[in-house]
Structures are given as structure tokens and as C-alpha cells.
Design a protein around this motif. Sequence first.
Motif, PDB file in Angstrom:
ATOM      1  N   TRP A 193     -12.427  80.923  33.554  1.00  0.00           N
ATOM      2  CA  TRP A 193     -11.853  79.813  32.782  1.00  0.00           C
ATOM      3  C   TRP A 193     -10.334  79.757  32.928  1.00  0.00           C
ATOM      4  O   TRP A 193      -9.753  78.682  33.122  1.00  0.00           O
ATOM      5  CB  TRP A 193     -12.255  79.922  31.322  1.00  0.00           C
ATOM      6  CG  TRP A 193     -11.668  78.879  30.429  1.00  0.00           C
ATOM      7  CD1 TRP A 193     -10.931  79.082  29.292  1.00  0.00           C
ATOM      8  CD2 TRP A 193     -11.772  77.452  30.572  1.00  0.00           C
ATOM      9  NE1 TRP A 193     -10.569  77.880  28.733  1.00  0.00           N
ATOM     10  CE2 TRP A 193     -11.073  76.861  29.496  1.00  0.00           C
ATOM     11  CE3 TRP A 193     -12.373  76.626  31.507  1.00  0.00           C
ATOM     12  CZ2 TRP A 193     -10.953  75.484  29.339  1.00  0.00           C
ATOM     13  CZ3 TRP A 193     -12.271  75.245  31.355  1.00  0.00           C
ATOM     14  CH2 TRP A 193     -11.562  74.687  30.274  1.00  0.00           C
ATOM     15  N   ASP A 194      -9.668  80.893  32.868  1.00  0.00           N
ATOM     16  CA  ASP A 194      -8.213  80.909  33.051  1.00  0.00           C
ATOM     17  C   ASP A 194      -7.832  80.376  34.434  1.00  0.00           C
ATOM     18  O   ASP A 194      -6.853  79.631  34.586  1.00  0.00           O
ATOM     19  CB  ASP A 194      -7.674  82.332  32.870  1.00  0.00           C
ATOM     20  CG  ASP A 194      -7.322  82.650  31.420  1.00  0.00           C
ATOM     21  OD1 ASP A 194      -7.638  81.830  30.543  1.00  0.00           O
ATOM     22  OD2 ASP A 194      -6.737  83.728  31.177  1.00  0.00           O
ATOM     23  N   ALA A 196     -13.953  84.640  31.034  1.00  0.00           N
ATOM     24  CA  ALA A 196     -12.562  84.314  30.714  1.00  0.00           C
ATOM     25  C   ALA A 196     -11.703  84.246  31.967  1.00  0.00           C
ATOM     26  O   ALA A 196     -10.810  83.396  32.080  1.00  0.00           O
ATOM     27  CB  ALA A 196     -11.996  85.341  29.729  1.00  0.00           C
ATOM     28  N   ARG A 197     -11.944  85.138  32.926  1.00  0.00           N
ATOM     29  CA  ARG A 197     -11.188  85.106  34.179  1.00  0.00           C
ATOM     30  C   ARG A 197     -11.441  83.800  34.934  1.00  0.00           C
ATOM     31  O   ARG A 197     -10.520  83.198  35.494  1.00  0.00           O
ATOM     32  CB  ARG A 197     -11.566  86.304  35.051  1.00  0.00           C
ATOM     33  CG  ARG A 197     -10.957  87.616  34.583  1.00  0.00           C
ATOM     34  CD  ARG A 197     -11.498  88.787  35.367  1.00  0.00           C
ATOM     35  NE  ARG A 197     -10.799  90.036  35.006  1.00  0.00           N
ATOM     36  CZ  ARG A 197     -11.303  91.239  35.175  1.00  0.00           C
ATOM     37  NH1 ARG A 197     -12.520  91.387  35.711  1.00  0.00           N
ATOM     38  NH2 ARG A 197     -10.628  92.311  34.835  1.00  0.00           N
ATOM     39  N   LYS A 237      -8.195  76.529  34.573  1.00  0.00           N
ATOM     40  CA  LYS A 237      -7.073  75.867  33.902  1.00  0.00           C
ATOM     41  C   LYS A 237      -5.810  75.929  34.751  1.00  0.00           C
ATOM     42  O   LYS A 237      -5.085  74.927  34.881  1.00  0.00           O
ATOM     43  CB  LYS A 237      -6.824  76.516  32.537  1.00  0.00           C
ATOM     44  CG  LYS A 237      -7.887  76.244  31.492  1.00  0.00           C
ATOM     45  CD  LYS A 237      -7.544  76.890  30.161  1.00  0.00           C
ATOM     46  CE  LYS A 237      -7.615  78.402  30.229  1.00  0.00           C
ATOM     47  NZ  LYS A 237      -7.380  79.048  28.903  1.00  0.00           N
ATOM     48  N   GLU A 238      -5.549  77.096  35.328  1.00  0.00           N
ATOM     49  CA  GLU A 238      -4.339  77.261  36.133  1.00  0.00           C
ATOM     50  C   GLU A 238      -4.376  76.369  37.370  1.00  0.00           C
ATOM     51  O   GLU A 238      -3.377  75.718  37.718  1.00  0.00           O
ATOM     52  CB  GLU A 238      -4.187  78.724  36.544  1.00  0.00           C
ATOM     53  CG  GLU A 238      -2.912  79.007  37.336  1.00  0.00           C
ATOM     54  CD  GLU A 238      -2.776  80.465  37.735  1.00  0.00           C
ATOM     55  OE1 GLU A 238      -1.950  80.756  38.632  1.00  0.00           O
ATOM     56  OE2 GLU A 238      -3.505  81.323  37.177  1.00  0.00           O
ATOM     57  N   THR A 269     -10.773  82.593  24.317  1.00  0.00           N
ATOM     58  CA  THR A 269     -10.248  81.487  25.112  1.00  0.00           C
ATOM     59  C   THR A 269      -9.436  81.913  26.328  1.00  0.00           C
ATOM     60  O   THR A 269      -9.176  81.092  27.202  1.00  0.00           O
ATOM     61  CB  THR A 269      -9.382  80.557  24.243  1.00  0.00           C
ATOM     62  OG1 THR A 269      -8.239  81.283  23.776  1.00  0.00           O
ATOM     63  CG2 THR A 269     -10.154  80.028  23.049  1.00  0.00           C
ATOM     64  N   THR A 270      -9.019  83.193  26.396  1.00  0.00           N
ATOM     65  CA  THR A 270      -8.188  83.651  27.518  1.00  0.00           C
ATOM     66  C   THR A 270      -8.538  85.082  27.910  1.00  0.00           C
ATOM     67  O   THR A 270      -9.167  85.828  27.141  1.00  0.00           O
ATOM     68  CB  THR A 270      -6.686  83.625  27.157  1.00  0.00           C
ATOM     69  OG1 THR A 270      -6.428  84.624  26.157  1.00  0.00           O
ATOM     70  CG2 THR A 270      -6.250  82.257  26.651  1.00  0.00           C
TER      71      THR A 270
END
Length: 334
Positions: A316-317, A313-314, A320-321, A108-109
Motif C-alpha cells: 500500500w505504501d 502495508a509495504r 501511494k508513493e 495505514t503505513t
Amino acid sequence: MTKKLRLGVIGAGLKAAEYAESWVKMPEIEFAALADTTAASRQRLIDFCLAAGATEPKGFEDYRQMLAECRRELDIVYVSTPHAFHAEQATAVAEAGLDLFLEKPMVTTVTEAERLIAAQKKSGVTIVTAFQGGLSPLVLDTRRRALAGEFGDLIAISGMIWESWSSNYDGHWKQQPDISGGGFMFDTGAHMMNTVCLLANSDFDSVSAYMNNHGRQVDIATAVSARLKNGALATLTAAGEGPPGCASYITFFYSKAIVRIDAWGGWREISIGRTAEPREEAEILGNPMKNFLAIREGKMENSGSVEMGLRFARLWDAIKESAAADGASVRIVA
């Protein structure tokens, strides 16, 4: 006679049960052990094995106990649990020195991805994330031809995916943020993001994103505008509510061609110059275990590698940010 590979399963839910019907008939593997917190789920998988005339696998409530007691009785492990549990379980499997077939998304991260990569490098095991698109022959052929330069330079990407997801999964764990890791964009939308990450052949450089929860605890609609490190631009749209159904369309604009494909690699359309090739279709994989074994044996590219999972993951993070900052641009530092 070739010795069967001994399979351990972590998470005996509906996806594992769906695959078990075909996997239990494969001559290459045998179910040796399984772990799930729900007794009924464990028994369902055991019943599949017994009905097929196979040996009854050992059942455990805790996956850690399964790994501790059965480490020397296993060759490969399949993990199919809610998204937020993947990192801990996958890392434990890698540290146990077992090859891993992991349900999507990998983790997830970025922090979880880096931890898993470290464990994989230390043990040397094979880890494959089970994205249908990443294992699709149409996606893999597109990747091969793009890398060979047949389509020219990548200029831009336009991707969209939709599903009546909000109502389909009302009350489901997928809409519980503490275990889902995200909403529609991270669940069904993960297929689109992964296929884009795989075919773009580049990390992302900067991302701006907006999300709308539409009254749910997790994102239902997401809009992304991004620049890749190779200079290409991308827009991604995910709509997690609508009429019944699910579909995806991704267009890759190259200097010599336009490639349209869906997130799962079920169909593809290619236009080179002024020539439009007929639509190609491929059956979305019903038994990805065969692909996992081919990757494990070195007969097929590992398109679901931990490095590809880190690229995902990069992205997706950063989504979100940016969404949390009302669309402010986020620079991705590799």
C-alpha cells in the motif's frame, strides 16, 4: 463449565453492532466493556447484551480509560474504528497484554505496522486482522495447495474489484483522508490486496501505480502493475464507481493450473491441465469471532497475522508513493 472469555470492544459502530447480534449468543464469550466516542453507539451495544439476557458491559467514552480500568477484567479486545485509528489503538491493546481481533485493514503505513509488530513481539499476544478472505476456507485451502506445490510455480496474477463506492459513501468518514487512510483501494480494495498478498506467498519487489480521484478527496480508481520477489507479475485494478453492486475477480496463473477466486473467498474455480473443476462456493463469514478463537487456541493458521499485515502495508505504501509520482516505479526494500 468453561470460563467465558471477557471481551472488550473499541468502536461500537455499525460493524460492531452487526457482529454483536451473534457474538452475544456465543457461550465462549461475554461483553465486559466497550468504548466509543458516541453515547448512542455505546447504548446500542449495551442494549444488545441486555436483550440477550447478558450482563451489562461497562461503557467508556475513551478507550484508554477502558484499558486502564478494565485491563484485569478483559481477555480479548475487538477494534472496529476508522482505519487511521487502528495503529494507535491496536498497539495500546498489545501493550496491555490482551489478544486482539482487529478490523481490516490492520494499519495505514509500514511505520505503523512495524510499531505494532514490536508491541506484539514484546507482549506475545495474538493479533488477527479480520479480513473475510483471509478467514475463508476456500482461500485457506488454495493457500495450502499452492504451498504444497500442487499448482506449480506462480507466473502471474490479475485482480480486479469494483463497487458503486463513490456514491455509496458520499459524505462518509471513508472519504475523509485524515481518518480513512485512503480511498476505494484502501477500503473495499483492501480485500483484493490482502487476498493477493496471502496467496502470492511472496513480498512485492517493485510497484507502479496510477490513481484518479474523480472529484473526491480520496482515490476512486486505481491501476497497479507490479513484480513480486518470487518473480511473478501482477496487475490490480480497482474501480470505485459504477452501477449498483460490488464484485471481485482474481486470477492466479500457475505453471500447472489456473485458479480464479474472489477477494472475500466466496467462490473459487480451478483448472488443472485441461480439466476445469466446477465452481465452488462458500458462505462469506457471518461470525468471524469463531475463527479468531480457533486461531487463538492454535487450531487454525493465523492468516491475518501482523507479518501478513506488514506485507500488505509495504504494498500500500508503494502504491501511494508511485501514484503520487505519476506512476514512477517504486522499489520495495524489506
